[in-house]
Design a protein around this motif. Structure first.
Motif, PDB file in Angstrom:
ATOM      1  N   LEU A 203       0.901   3.329   2.827  1.00  0.00           N
ATOM      2  CA  LEU A 203       1.349   3.503   1.763  1.00  0.00           C
ATOM      3  C   LEU A 203       2.848   2.887   1.182  1.00  0.00           C
ATOM      4  O   LEU A 203       2.816   2.018   0.501  1.00  0.00           O
ATOM      5  N   GLN A 204       3.611   3.286   2.013  1.00  0.00           N
ATOM      6  CA  GLN A 204       5.025   2.987   2.050  1.00  0.00           C
ATOM      7  C   GLN A 204       5.226   1.390   2.127  1.00  0.00           C
ATOM      8  O   GLN A 204       6.011   0.779   1.310  1.00  0.00           O
ATOM      9  N   LYS A 205       4.585   0.683   2.949  1.00  0.00           N
ATOM     10  CA  LYS A 205       4.512  -0.596   3.277  1.00  0.00           C
ATOM     11  C   LYS A 205       4.053  -1.252   2.126  1.00  0.00           C
ATOM     12  O   LYS A 205       4.427  -2.573   1.754  1.00  0.00           O
ATOM     13  N   ILE A 206       2.826  -0.758   1.415  1.00  0.00           N
ATOM     14  CA  ILE A 206       2.106  -1.592   0.600  1.00  0.00           C
ATOM     15  C   ILE A 206       3.190  -1.412  -0.806  1.00  0.00           C
ATOM     16  O   ILE A 206       3.342  -2.427  -1.418  1.00  0.00           O
ATOM     17  N   LEU A 207       3.887  -0.255  -1.002  1.00  0.00           N
ATOM     18  CA  LEU A 207       4.602  -0.036  -2.138  1.00  0.00           C
ATOM     19  C   LEU A 207       6.008  -1.064  -1.972  1.00  0.00           C
ATOM     20  O   LEU A 207       6.587  -1.574  -2.978  1.00  0.00           O
ATOM     21  N   LYS A 208       6.572  -1.295  -0.779  1.00  0.00           N
ATOM     22  CA  LYS A 208       7.646  -1.932  -0.557  1.00  0.00           C
ATOM     23  C   LYS A 208       7.544  -3.653  -0.572  1.00  0.00           C
ATOM     24  O   LYS A 208       8.469  -4.295  -1.206  1.00  0.00           O
ATOM     25  N   GLN A 209       6.132  -3.900  -0.469  1.00  0.00           N
ATOM     26  CA  GLN A 209       6.033  -5.374  -1.073  1.00  0.00           C
ATOM     27  C   GLN A 209       5.636  -5.532  -2.316  1.00  0.00           C
ATOM     28  O   GLN A 209       5.927  -6.716  -2.710  1.00  0.00           O
ATOM     29  N   ARG A 210       5.528  -4.493  -2.928  1.00  0.00           N
ATOM     30  CA  ARG A 210       5.189  -4.696  -4.574  1.00  0.00           C
ATOM     31  C   ARG A 210       6.294  -4.338  -5.425  1.00  0.00           C
ATOM     32  O   ARG A 210       6.365  -4.622  -6.488  1.00  0.00           O
TER      33      ARG A 210
END
Length: 242
Positions: A203-210
């Motif tokens: 989840l953290q990885k996805i959010l940091k991309q967006r």
């Protein structure tokens, strides 16, 4: 005259608050007794009653907004899993949903929940499963466009198994995040509850991309013995095509 047991002097501070003890009643488990005792002695529960909030969770979004300032006049807000409505109660005056702040932009807030929620002045509430196909378009239709903030205090029903509950709430938070990707305007903010436990890395990885910035915060209103924390993602980069 001798003092009665439990009536110590209060040094001029008036009658002291008594720590409420709850006896284990027949048919009530030890865990539910501990929960009830904690509720009765929780200062945020007492404050919520005094301040007219629908629950102590109101102070969590209040404290998060004091720090990150995303509930501003004119903001368009979506509250996922909005019952009982405490987060909306905080948001309505801060975004000026009722137009009470002269000269300030008037915001809008859409609350959605699986269950029926008591009406709240300044908020538009809909009974909806946000996981349904087309829920994002429905929400944007109700809002009249894209949102500036998507916030979620949702938690999956407890199974009593810590690891299972952690996985469930992370899955729910991921689903809320993907809906936010569909309804947020560029520069928008996503705020959601998660439980610390090891599975939130993706989840953290996805959010940091967006998003430009992703912070993990435990506001003072979150109980110290809880693994609850909140992710605050700001500066939405916009939808990814393809």
């Amino acid at each position: 005259m001798a003092k009665k047991p439990g009536t110590k002097g209060t040094s001029g501070r008036g009658q002291r608050d008594l720590h409420v003890k709850v006896k284990t009643a027949r048919g009530r488990s030890n865990s539910s007794t501990r929960w009830l005792q904690r509720q009765l002695n929780d200062p945020y529960v007492k404050r919520a009653k005094a301040d007219g909030y629908r629950g102590r969770a109101a102070y969590k979004i209040l404290e998060l907004d004091d720090k990150f300032r995303f509930l501003v006049p004119g903001a368009r807000v979506v509250d996922l899993g909005c019952a009982p409505g405490g987060w909306m109660q905080v948001a309505v005056p801060r975004i000026n949903a009722l137009g009470e702040k002269s000269g300030k932009a008037v915001g809008r807030i859409i609350g959605v929940d699986l269950q029926e929620v008591e009406p709240l002045a300044g908020a538009e509430i809909h009974q909806l499963d946000f996981l349904d196909d087309g829920a994002d378009e429905q929400i944007k239709g109700w809002l009249g466009g894209e949102a500036d903030v998507v916030m979620s205090d949702m938690a999956a029903s407890s199974s009593g198994h810590k690891q299972t509950d952690h996985l469930r709430i992370i899955a729910l938070c991921e689903a809320a995040a993907y809906l936010a990707f569909d309804v947020l305007a560029p520069g928008g903010t996503f705020v959601a509850k998660v439980l610390a436990g090891g599975a939130e890395g993706e989840l953290q990885k996805i959010l940091k991309q967006r998003f430009e910035k992703v912070a993990n915060v435990k506001p003072p209103a979150s109980r110290s013995d809880s693994s609850e924390k909140f992710v605050v993602a700001t500066g939405f980069r916009g939808r990814v095509e393809g």
